[in-house]
Structures are given as structure tokens and as C-alpha cells.
Write a protein that holds these residues in place. Structure first.
Motif, mmCIF file in Angstrom:
data_model
loop_
_atom_site.group_PDB
_atom_site.id
_atom_site.type_symbol
_atom_site.label_atom_id
_atom_site.label_comp_id
_atom_site.label_asym_id
_atom_site.label_seq_id
_atom_site.Cartn_x
_atom_site.Cartn_y
_atom_site.Cartn_z
ATOM 1 N N ALA A 94 -33.443 48.789 35.962
ATOM 2 C CA ALA A 94 -34.288 49.441 34.961
ATOM 3 C C ALA A 94 -33.916 48.956 33.560
ATOM 4 C CB ALA A 94 -34.150 50.955 35.063
ATOM 5 N N TYR A 95 -32.628 48.799 33.302
ATOM 6 C CA TYR A 95 -32.188 48.284 32.001
ATOM 7 C C TYR A 95 -32.714 46.866 31.771
ATOM 8 C CZ TYR A 95 -28.924 46.048 28.731
ATOM 9 O OH TYR A 95 -28.370 45.319 27.702
ATOM 10 N N LEU A 96 -32.565 45.997 32.772
ATOM 11 C CA LEU A 96 -33.031 44.612 32.638
ATOM 12 C C LEU A 96 -34.543 44.552 32.466
ATOM 13 C CD1 LEU A 96 -30.794 42.879 35.340
ATOM 14 C CD2 LEU A 96 -30.423 42.974 32.859
ATOM 15 N N ASP A 97 -35.259 45.411 33.208
ATOM 16 C CA ASP A 97 -36.718 45.447 33.081
ATOM 17 C C ASP A 97 -37.129 45.867 31.677
ATOM 18 O OD1 ASP A 97 -36.978 44.643 35.705
ATOM 19 O OD2 ASP A 97 -37.437 46.656 36.480
ATOM 20 N N ARG A 98 -36.391 46.791 31.098
ATOM 21 C CA ARG A 98 -36.720 47.227 29.737
ATOM 22 C C ARG A 98 -36.479 46.113 28.731
ATOM 23 N NH1 ARG A 98 -35.041 53.535 28.815
ATOM 24 N NH2 ARG A 98 -36.088 54.406 30.643
ATOM 25 N N LEU A 99 -35.409 45.352 28.919
ATOM 26 C CA LEU A 99 -35.188 44.205 28.033
ATOM 27 C C LEU A 99 -36.343 43.221 28.132
ATOM 28 C CD1 LEU A 99 -31.408 43.232 28.411
ATOM 29 C CD2 LEU A 99 -32.482 44.553 26.590
ATOM 30 N N ALA A 100 -36.753 42.915 29.373
ATOM 31 C CA ALA A 100 -37.804 41.927 29.584
ATOM 32 C C ALA A 100 -39.159 42.409 29.089
ATOM 33 C CB ALA A 100 -37.889 41.572 31.064
ATOM 34 N N ALA A 101 -39.384 43.732 29.072
ATOM 35 C CA ALA A 101 -40.691 44.278 28.714
ATOM 36 C C ALA A 101 -40.841 44.570 27.232
ATOM 37 C CB ALA A 101 -40.947 45.559 29.508
ATOM 38 N N ALA A 102 -39.797 44.322 26.441
ATOM 39 C CA ALA A 102 -39.896 44.599 25.006
ATOM 40 C C ALA A 102 -41.025 43.791 24.398
ATOM 41 C CB ALA A 102 -38.572 44.253 24.319
ATOM 42 N N PRO A 103 -41.797 44.362 23.464
ATOM 43 C CA PRO A 103 -42.924 43.633 22.875
ATOM 44 C C PRO A 103 -42.470 42.395 22.112
ATOM 45 C CG PRO A 103 -42.628 45.773 21.815
ATOM 46 C CD PRO A 103 -41.653 45.708 22.950
ATOM 47 N N PRO A 104 -43.378 41.438 21.876
ATOM 48 C CA PRO A 104 -43.018 40.210 21.179
ATOM 49 C C PRO A 104 -42.357 40.489 19.839
ATOM 50 C CG PRO A 104 -45.266 40.094 22.013
ATOM 51 C CD PRO A 104 -44.790 41.496 22.229
ATOM 52 N N LEU A 107 -27.401 40.658 28.015
ATOM 53 C CA LEU A 107 -27.830 40.470 26.633
ATOM 54 C C LEU A 107 -29.295 40.087 26.498
ATOM 55 C CD1 LEU A 107 -24.760 38.479 25.275
ATOM 56 C CD2 LEU A 107 -25.286 40.884 24.851
ATOM 57 N N PHE A 108 -29.783 39.261 27.426
ATOM 58 C CA PHE A 108 -31.115 38.682 27.266
ATOM 59 C C PHE A 108 -32.064 39.010 28.410
ATOM 60 C CE2 PHE A 108 -27.996 35.721 25.304
ATOM 61 C CZ PHE A 108 -28.365 35.895 23.972
ATOM 62 N N GLY A 109 -31.595 39.721 29.427
ATOM 63 C CA GLY A 109 -32.412 39.947 30.603
ATOM 64 C C GLY A 109 -32.406 38.722 31.500
ATOM 65 N N PRO A 110 -33.112 38.766 32.629
ATOM 66 C CA PRO A 110 -33.165 37.609 33.517
ATOM 67 C C PRO A 110 -33.768 36.399 32.815
ATOM 68 C CG PRO A 110 -33.981 39.583 34.630
ATOM 69 C CD PRO A 110 -33.831 39.931 33.183
#
Length: 346
Positions: free
Chosen positions: A112-122, A311-314
Motif C-alpha cells: 500500500a505504501y509503494l502504491d501510494r508513492l507510485a500513484a502520486a500526481p505529476p 524512496l522512489f517506489g517500484p
């Protein structure tokens, strides 16, 4: 609220030392004006177990990421793993211990944490928007040279060849194991990987061609070879394979690599292609000192890969993949690059 704190707010607050067999990680992120925010994450061996106070100086691991590195990851110019491997992220404390907590990537809390990093808006706090692109064929969705068989795909990961294109012991052992696996699995097709890189191939011919030549000398037939991925490093391997599975629609993928590399590739697959299996190959003819050196390198690289995900997600594709047909097989390579540019080796 900064990006990391927001991504962690679904986890319970956990005081240092409260969780058994846990590793506390402090993330220090630099903002555009030089200001720093601190966030705390507590990792267990099978999941993130909580969020800790970011200002605790006694965290087991401290990861400090400058703003320009965050921008490079956000712009898609550099893989997050490459930023850590190249030393642009400062790592303090017992950071090698991150390797022992690689299994947390399979847990719902860390996912869930990684998904939130990846889903952050541009542009939100230096974060990317989407994956860099899907495989294309002259700008269209790739249909490819043919679907994978019912037995799925067997991908052999690249290992070094010499300046004449002769395969190393590791490359031969991996290739032989992969070919045997294809032949013992009805309907399976072989996928070769490896383009160019200072760490494994400095010739003017991509590694997969050297590998194909050797496999043909071992009796590989044209029907056993499906695709070739012109990858530069381990992160490329798993990202290109994910695109290949999207294209073929196969859920069965087996990745063949060396035993010393298996834990790292398992971790990278857990991030982007968790259904894939890993077949670890031993190399009994390698001297013990060389085996220990290779294992030590990969353990450090695994710890850095874990740090990069935190730090950066997948990792994500930085550009679409161009698909062409060569020798009856589909060749995947970065669009616009006949020979991939040199890059830090994730």
C-alpha cells in the motif's frame, strides 16, 4: 503533509524497539528550497509493521535523498534503483540489513505504501505520474512474432561474455538450464536477455546474440526461441519481462539466473511481476573466492534495491519499447536507441 508521511499514514504508529525482528528506517527528503522532512518506517521480515517518528536519530538505517535526485526520478530520466546504485542517495547505519527485509515487499502494508508513492500526481513532491510506456511497434501496440506456448516463458538472464563474445561459465550454466527447462515443459518458449553493459558485454553485438549462437551449438531449434530482450541490468530484465507478459497474455514465467543473484531478482519480481518463478543455478566450477565475491556484490545490490523502492517506489519503464523481428524472434529494445546508452547497473 509531505509525500512520505502521507504514504505512510495507513500504518500504525510504532515506537522504536516495539516490534520484534524489525528494522527502523528514517527517510530524510530534501525539498525545493533545501528544507528537509523526516519520516519513519518500521519494516518486518514479511511486511511493513508500522510508521515511526521521523525525527528519531537512533534509527537503524538513515536514507537521505537530495531534491535533484527526486526530480530525476520524477522526470523519468533515471531509474530510482540507478540513483541509489550510483551513490546519489546517502545511506547511513546498518543499511546492508535491508537485504534481510526483502520479504516485506510481499506484505499488504508495504505494498500500500509503494502504491501510494507510485500513484502520486505529476510533480507532487517530486514524484512521477505513470510508467514510461508500453511496448510499441512503429507506434502501434505490439502484436509480436507469435504467442508464448501453453507452457509459458522461460527467461534466461544475461551473465558476462568476453571481448570475443564467448560466454562465461555463469552464462553457459544459466543458458543450459533454461534450455533443459524449455525442453522438459511442453509448450514452453525461451526468452533471451542482455544487450550491452560495461559489467557484462563490451562487444558491438548484444549479449542475447552471443547466447543464441552458443545455444544453437547445443542444438537449440528455431521453435524453442521466442523473444529477446535488449536489457542493460536487472531492473530492465524484470520491466521488459512484464511488458512481454502483457503482450503474450501468459501468466506463467520462469526466470533462470545464478544462485547468488536469485534473491535480488526475486525481490525485483515481487515489485512488478510477483507471479513469476525463479530457478536458481549453481556454478560448481567457479572458485569459492569468486563465488563469495559475486554473492557479496549481490547482497549489497539487493539492500540498495530495497532502499530504492522505499524512496522512489517500484522502478518503471523510462521509455516505450520498440519491437522488431530478428531471426524469427521478437526483439525488445528501448525506442530510439539502437545501442542502449551506458547506465549505472541496478
Amino acid at each position: 503533509m509531505d509525500l512520505f508521511t502521507a504514504a505512510l499514514d495507513h500504518l500504525p504508529a510504532t515506537a522504536p524497539g516495539q516490534a520484534d525482528r524489525a528494522l527502523s528506517v528514517q527517510i530524510v527528503a530534501e525539498g525545493p528550497d533545501g528544507e528537509r522532512t523526516c519520516s519513519g518506517l518500521v519494516l518486518g521480515t514479511s511486511d511493513a509493521v508500522g510508521r515511526g517518528p521521523g525525527d528519531v536519530p537512533a534509527a537503524d538505517v538513515r536514507l537521505e535523498v537530495p531534491y535533484d535526485a527526486r526530480l530525476d526520478a520524477a522526470s523519468g530520466s533515471t531509474l530510482g534503483t540507478g540513483l541509489v546504485m550510483s551513490g546519489r542517495v546517502r545511506m547511513e547505519g546498518d543499511w546492508p540489513a535491508l537485504a534481510a527485509f526483502r520479504g516485506a515487499a510481499r506484505g499488504a502494508g508495504l505494498r500500500a505504501y509503494l502504491d501510494r508513492l507510485a500513484a502520486a500526481p505529476p510533480g507532487a513532491d517530486g514524484r512521477p505520474a505513470t510508467d514510461g510506456g508500453r511496448a510499441t511497434n512503429n507506434g502501434r501496440a505490439a502484436n509480436g512474432a507469435g504467442p508464448a506456448g501453453a507452457g509459458g516463458l522461460v527467461a534466461v538472464l544475461a551473465a558476462p561474455n568476453d571481448e570475443h563474445g564467448e560466454l562465461s561459465v555463469m552464462a553457459r550454466d544459466r543458458s543450459r538450464t533454461a534450455l533443459d527447462l524449455v525442453r522438459s515443459t511442453p509448450g514452453a518458449r525461451l526468452v533471451l536477455t542482455g544487450g550491452f553493459g560495461a559489467q557484462f558485454n563490451t562487444t558491438d553485438v548484444p549479449h542475447w546474440r552471443h547466447c543464441a549462437r552458443w545455444l544453437r551449438s547445443q542444438g537449440m531449434g528455431p521453435g524453442e526461441f521466442a523473444d529477446c530482450l535488449e536489457t542493460r541490468h536487472s531492473s530492465d530484465d524484470v520491466l521488459f519481462l512484464r511488458e512481454l507478459t502483457r503482450r503474450h497474455g501468459t501468466g506463467r514465467v520462469t526466470v533462470v539466473t545464478s544462485d547468488y543473484h536469485a534473491d535480488r531478482i526475486r525481490y525485483l519480481l515481487d515489485l512488478v511481476l510477483p507471479a513469476a518463478a525463479v530457478r536458481a543455478v549453481v556454478h560448481p566450477s567457479l572458485p569459492p573466492a569468486q563465488q563469495a565475491q559475486l554473492r557479496g556484490h549481490d547482497e549489497a545490490a539487493l539492500a540498495k534495491s530495497v532502499a530504492a523502492a522505499l524512496l522512489f517506489g517500484p522502478d518503471r519503464l523510462l521509455a516505450p519499447l520498440r519491437v522488431t523481428v530478428e531471426d524469427g524472434a521478437a526483439r525488445y529494445a528501448p525506442a530510439g536507441a539502437e545501442r542502449p546508452a551506458a547506465a549505472p547497473a541496478p
